[in-house]
Design an enzyme around this catalytic site. Structure first.
Site, mmCIF file in Angstrom:
data_model
loop_
_atom_site.group_PDB
_atom_site.id
_atom_site.type_symbol
_atom_site.label_atom_id
_atom_site.label_comp_id
_atom_site.label_asym_id
_atom_site.label_seq_id
_atom_site.Cartn_x
_atom_site.Cartn_y
_atom_site.Cartn_z
ATOM 1 N N THR A 51 83.400 33.013 1.947
ATOM 2 C CA THR A 51 83.525 33.043 0.359
ATOM 3 C C THR A 51 81.854 32.125 -0.143
ATOM 4 O OG1 THR A 51 85.046 31.306 0.386
ATOM 5 C CG2 THR A 51 85.638 32.993 -0.129
ATOM 6 N N THR A 53 81.200 28.581 -1.815
ATOM 7 C CA THR A 53 81.510 27.359 -1.493
ATOM 8 C C THR A 53 81.926 26.384 0.160
ATOM 9 O OG1 THR A 53 81.664 26.645 -3.611
ATOM 10 C CG2 THR A 53 82.366 25.009 -2.363
ATOM 11 N N CYS A 54 82.543 27.822 0.725
ATOM 12 C CA CYS A 54 83.289 27.875 1.808
ATOM 13 C C CYS A 54 82.028 27.496 2.585
ATOM 14 C CB CYS A 54 84.630 28.166 2.343
ATOM 15 S SG CYS A 54 86.198 28.158 1.463
ATOM 16 N N SER A 55 81.301 28.592 3.017
ATOM 17 C CA SER A 55 80.295 29.013 3.440
ATOM 18 C C SER A 55 78.796 28.318 3.305
ATOM 19 C CB SER A 55 79.677 30.558 3.174
ATOM 20 O OG SER A 55 81.318 31.279 3.282
#
Length: 175
Positions: A51, A53-55
């Site tokens: 995803t 923001t996570c990545s």
């Protein structure tokens, strides 16, 4: 804070060269005690592999700051997400994550027992972890940095207090 991490078993995959297969991995159950027992651990919990923001920010921020975090006495940094071990492995591989350890919470049991399992049906994700980070010593949660607005189907993806900079600031204050 004086709260213990939940007692669960994580379904992980570990490399095993004795496995005669093009994909030399085997299943290995890891308990909460295996991961946290007698250790100083930082966990970043994310809504999902691959995803934005996570990545793009959250996980790379911890990877890029891991030496500074470990310099404060932390043994390991784990990235937890409600994803299976295969997805977590491929995600780390794609991002070039080599120092942060990936921790699959495939059934969301750890996240649920932490009170951090939320519905993200509005995005087609199903149940996922709320975004947070925590510092854990020997299973005791010393600090928890949960993003504000914990709720099912949150229309936003808050990210401001569970980042590596916040964790480093906390650790630098003598945690």
């Amino acid at each position: 804070m004086n709260r213990q991490v939940p007692d669960v078993v994580f379904k992980t995959r570990v490399r095993d060269e004795s496995v005669d297969h093009e994909n030399p991995f085997r299943w290995e159950d890891k308990s909460t005690a295996d991961i946290f027992g007698g250790k100083n651990i930082v966990v970043l919990a994310l809504p999902g592999a691959f995803t934005p923001t996570c990545s793009g920010t959250h996980l790379p921020g911890y990877e890029n700051n891991i030496e500074a975090i470990k310099a404060k006495g932390v043994d390991d940094v784990y990235c937890l997400s409600v994803n299976d071990a295969f997805s977590m492995f491929q995600w780390a591989k794609q991002l070039g994550i080599e120092k942060v350890k990936m921790l699959p919470d495939g059934n969301g049991e750890f996240s649920r027992l932490m009170g951090m399992l939320v519905k993200k049906e509005n995005l087609g994700f199903g149940d996922r972890s709320w975004r947070y980070s925590m510092h854990v010593i020997d299973g005791d949660i010393k600090a928890l940095f949960a993003e504000p607005g914990l709720m099912d189907n949150c229309p936003e993806d808050p990210f401001g207090v569970s980042d590596a900079d916040t964790m480093l600031d906390y650790l630098n204050q003598g945690a």
